[in-house]
Design a protein around this motif. Structure first.
Motif, mmCIF file in Angstrom:
data_model
loop_
_atom_site.group_PDB
_atom_site.id
_atom_site.type_symbol
_atom_site.label_atom_id
_atom_site.label_comp_id
_atom_site.label_asym_id
_atom_site.label_seq_id
_atom_site.Cartn_x
_atom_site.Cartn_y
_atom_site.Cartn_z
ATOM 1 N N SER A 194 0.824 -1.213 0.000
ATOM 2 C CA SER A 194 0.000 0.000 0.000
ATOM 3 C C SER A 194 0.857 1.262 0.000
ATOM 4 O O SER A 194 0.507 2.266 -0.617
ATOM 5 C CB SER A 194 -0.927 0.006 1.224
ATOM 6 O OG SER A 194 -0.158 -0.087 2.422
ATOM 7 N N GLN A 195 2.004 1.218 0.685
ATOM 8 C CA GLN A 195 2.906 2.359 0.727
ATOM 9 C C GLN A 195 4.314 1.907 0.333
ATOM 10 O O GLN A 195 4.758 0.823 0.719
ATOM 11 C CB GLN A 195 2.944 2.984 2.122
ATOM 12 C CG GLN A 195 1.665 3.729 2.504
ATOM 13 C CD GLN A 195 1.803 4.435 3.833
ATOM 14 O OE1 GLN A 195 2.602 4.041 4.679
ATOM 15 N NE2 GLN A 195 1.029 5.500 4.018
ATOM 16 N N ILE A 196 4.969 2.742 -0.454
ATOM 17 C CA ILE A 196 6.337 2.455 -0.896
ATOM 18 C C ILE A 196 7.286 3.308 -0.063
ATOM 19 O O ILE A 196 7.385 4.529 -0.255
ATOM 20 C CB ILE A 196 6.514 2.747 -2.398
ATOM 21 C CG1 ILE A 196 5.468 1.994 -3.221
ATOM 22 C CG2 ILE A 196 7.921 2.379 -2.836
ATOM 23 C CD1 ILE A 196 5.560 0.499 -3.101
ATOM 24 N N LYS A 197 7.955 2.672 0.901
ATOM 25 C CA LYS A 197 8.883 3.375 1.778
ATOM 26 C C LYS A 197 10.333 2.912 1.583
ATOM 27 O O LYS A 197 11.261 3.662 1.868
ATOM 28 C CB LYS A 197 8.481 3.174 3.236
ATOM 29 C CG LYS A 197 7.156 3.837 3.615
ATOM 30 C CD LYS A 197 7.250 5.349 3.508
ATOM 31 C CE LYS A 197 5.980 6.029 3.967
ATOM 32 N NZ LYS A 197 6.062 7.497 3.818
ATOM 33 N N ARG A 198 10.495 1.681 1.130
ATOM 34 C CA ARG A 198 11.843 1.123 0.940
ATOM 35 C C ARG A 198 11.935 0.569 -0.477
ATOM 36 O O ARG A 198 11.132 -0.263 -0.880
ATOM 37 C CB ARG A 198 12.120 0.029 1.974
ATOM 38 C CG ARG A 198 12.105 0.528 3.428
ATOM 39 C CD ARG A 198 11.884 -0.603 4.396
ATOM 40 N NE ARG A 198 10.596 -1.257 4.153
ATOM 41 C CZ ARG A 198 10.178 -2.328 4.797
ATOM 42 N NH1 ARG A 198 10.932 -2.865 5.731
ATOM 43 N NH2 ARG A 198 8.997 -2.857 4.525
ATOM 44 N N ASP B 228 9.835 -2.640 -0.429
ATOM 45 C CA ASP B 228 8.451 -2.539 -0.902
ATOM 46 C C ASP B 228 8.359 -2.597 -2.418
ATOM 47 O O ASP B 228 7.290 -2.882 -2.966
ATOM 48 C CB ASP B 228 7.820 -1.236 -0.409
ATOM 49 C CG ASP B 228 7.796 -1.163 1.118
ATOM 50 O OD1 ASP B 228 7.575 -2.213 1.751
ATOM 51 O OD2 ASP B 228 8.013 -0.070 1.671
ATOM 52 N N ALA B 229 9.452 -2.312 -3.110
ATOM 53 C CA ALA B 229 9.471 -2.353 -4.570
ATOM 54 C C ALA B 229 10.914 -2.454 -5.036
ATOM 55 O O ALA B 229 11.839 -1.989 -4.353
ATOM 56 C CB ALA B 229 8.806 -1.117 -5.170
ATOM 57 N N VAL B 230 11.109 -3.074 -6.201
ATOM 58 C CA VAL B 230 12.430 -3.197 -6.806
ATOM 59 C C VAL B 230 12.325 -2.724 -8.255
ATOM 60 O O VAL B 230 11.425 -3.154 -8.988
ATOM 61 C CB VAL B 230 12.950 -4.643 -6.759
ATOM 62 C CG1 VAL B 230 14.310 -4.742 -7.448
ATOM 63 C CG2 VAL B 230 13.059 -5.125 -5.316
ATOM 64 N N TYR B 231 13.243 -1.857 -8.640
ATOM 65 C CA TYR B 231 13.238 -1.304 -9.991
ATOM 66 C C TYR B 231 14.519 -1.709 -10.722
ATOM 67 O O TYR B 231 15.566 -1.940 -10.105
ATOM 68 C CB TYR B 231 13.127 0.218 -9.957
ATOM 69 C CG TYR B 231 11.757 0.717 -9.530
ATOM 70 C CD1 TYR B 231 10.799 1.046 -10.465
ATOM 71 C CD2 TYR B 231 11.440 0.844 -8.174
ATOM 72 C CE1 TYR B 231 9.540 1.491 -10.070
ATOM 73 C CE2 TYR B 231 10.188 1.290 -7.775
ATOM 74 C CZ TYR B 231 9.242 1.614 -8.737
ATOM 75 O OH TYR B 231 8.003 2.049 -8.348
ATOM 76 N N LEU B 232 14.408 -1.764 -12.043
ATOM 77 C CA LEU B 232 15.524 -2.167 -12.905
ATOM 78 C C LEU B 232 15.788 -1.049 -13.905
ATOM 79 O O LEU B 232 14.871 -0.591 -14.600
ATOM 80 C CB LEU B 232 15.172 -3.466 -13.637
ATOM 81 C CG LEU B 232 16.198 -4.034 -14.625
ATOM 82 C CD1 LEU B 232 17.477 -4.443 -13.895
ATOM 83 C CD2 LEU B 232 15.619 -5.228 -15.372
#
Length: 289
Positions: A73-77, A169-173
Motif C-alpha cells: 500500500s505504501q512504498i517506503k523502501r 516494498d518495490a524493486v526497480y531495474l
C-alpha cells in the motif's frame, strides 16, 4: 605560427590515434553482431516464461499468492538494480542511464522513501553509486562480452530475498534497451512486485498439472522469470554497449580525419611561407650584390 616540425608531430600523433579508434570500431562492430544475436536468442525464452508466469498468476487452483505478486500500500523502501558497462568509450550510454537512476532516486526521496538499496551490475554503475553515497548491497563486475546467468543470480538474489522478507516494498531495474544500431534507449522498469502490464493477459485460459504441488512450482517459476528479466536486460545493455562504442569510435575516426586534413593544410601554408621567405632573402641578397 607553429613550425613545420611541430605540425608534422601533431599530424603523426592524430594519425596514430585514428588507427586506434579505427581498430576499436572494427572490434566493436564484430562484437556488436554477436551481442545482437545473443540478445535476440534470449527473447523467445523470456517471452515463453512470461506466458507461463501469466497463466500461473491467474490460475484458480490455489489461493496461494506469491510475494512477488503482492503490491504494498505504501512504498517506503526501494531497491534499484542498475545495469551499466564495465568499460567506457561508448558515448553517452552510461551517462544517460545514470541520469535516469539519479532522477528516480531524487523523486523517491521527495515522495517519502526512507531507504534505497542498490545493486550495481557493471563497473561504471558501481563507481557511480559509490560516488553518490548510495547503499550498495551487492554488485557484479567484469562480466566480459557474454552474460552468464550464474554470475548474475547471486547479486540479484539479495534483492529478491529482501523483497520476499518484507525488507523492500518495490524493486526497480534500470538498463539501456537496444532499439537499433543507431539508437539505444535508457529505461526504468518496475521489477517487483510483478505488474499485470508486465505479465500480460493470457491468450486463452487453461491450467497445468502441478508436481509436486502448485506452491513449489509457482515459487520456482516466478524466481526464474525475474532472473530471466534481469538476464535479458543485461543482454540488451551489452548489445547497446557495442553499438554505441562502434558509433562513437567511427565518429572519433572521422573527426581525426578532419583534424589531419586541417593540420595538413596549415603545414602546407607554413611550408610555402618558409619557401617564399627563403626566395625573398636570396633575391634580396642578389640584388644587393
Amino acid at each position: 605560427m607553429a613550425s613545420g616540425k611541430e605540425i608534422r608531430t601533431k599530424i603523426k600523433s592524430v594519425q596514430n590515434t585514428r588507427k586506434i579508434t579505427k581498430a576499436m570500431e572494427m572490434v566493436a562492430a564484430s562484437k556488436m553482431r554477436k551481442a545482437q544475436e545473443r540478445m535476440r536468442a534470449a527473447r523467445p525464452f523470456a517471452e515463453k516464461i512470461r506466458r507461463l508466469a501469466a497463466n500461473l498468476s491467474q490460475a484458480n487452483v490455489t489461493d496461494y499468492k506469491h510475494p512477488f505478486l503482492v503490491h504494498k500500500s505504501q512504498i517506503k523502501r526501494v531497491g534499484l538494480i542498475l545495469v551499466t558497462t564495465d568499460k567506457g568509450l561508448c558515448g553517452g550510454l552510461n551517462t544517460n542511464v545514470q541520469r535516469i537512476a539519479l532522477n528516480a532516486m531524487k523523486d523517491w526521496e521527495s515522495s517519502g522513501v526512507t531507504e534505497i538499496r542498490a545493486c550495481a551490475i557493471g563497473n561504471k554503475g558501481l563507481g557511480f553509486m559509490q560516488r553518490m553515497g548510495a547503499k550498495v548491497v551487492s554488485n557484479v563486475t567484469q562480466l566480459g562480452d557474454t552474460p552468464h546467468l550464474e554470475k548474475l543470480i547471486g547479486p540479484v538474489k539479495i534483492m529478491l530475498d529482501a523483497f520476499q522478507n518484507d525488507e523492500l516494498d518495490a524493486v526497480y531495474l534500470v538498463y539501456t534497451r537496444f532499439i537499433n544500431t543507431m539508437k539505444q534507449e535508457p529505461v526504468l522498469e518496475q521489477l517487483l512486485p510483478l505488474t499485470g502490464e508486465k505479465l500480460g493477459t493470457p491468450d486463452s485460459s487453461w491450467d497445468y498439472l502441478y508436481e509436486p504441488d502448485p506452491q513449489v512450482v509457482i515459487d520456482e517459476l516466478l524466481v526464474r522469470y525475474v532472473e530471466a528479466l534481469v538476464y535479458q536486460a543485461v543482454a540488451e545493455n551489452m548489445a547497446s554497449e557495442q553499438s554505441a562504442r562502434m558509433v562513437a569510435m567511427k565518429a572519433a575516426s572521422d573527426n581525426a580525419k578532419n583534424v589531419i586534413g586541417e593540420l595538413q593544410l596549415v603545414y602546407n601554408k607554413t611550408r610555402q611561407a618558409a619557401i617564399t621567405k627563403e626566395l625573398s632573402e636570396i633575391v634580396g641578397g642578389a640584388a644587393a650584390v
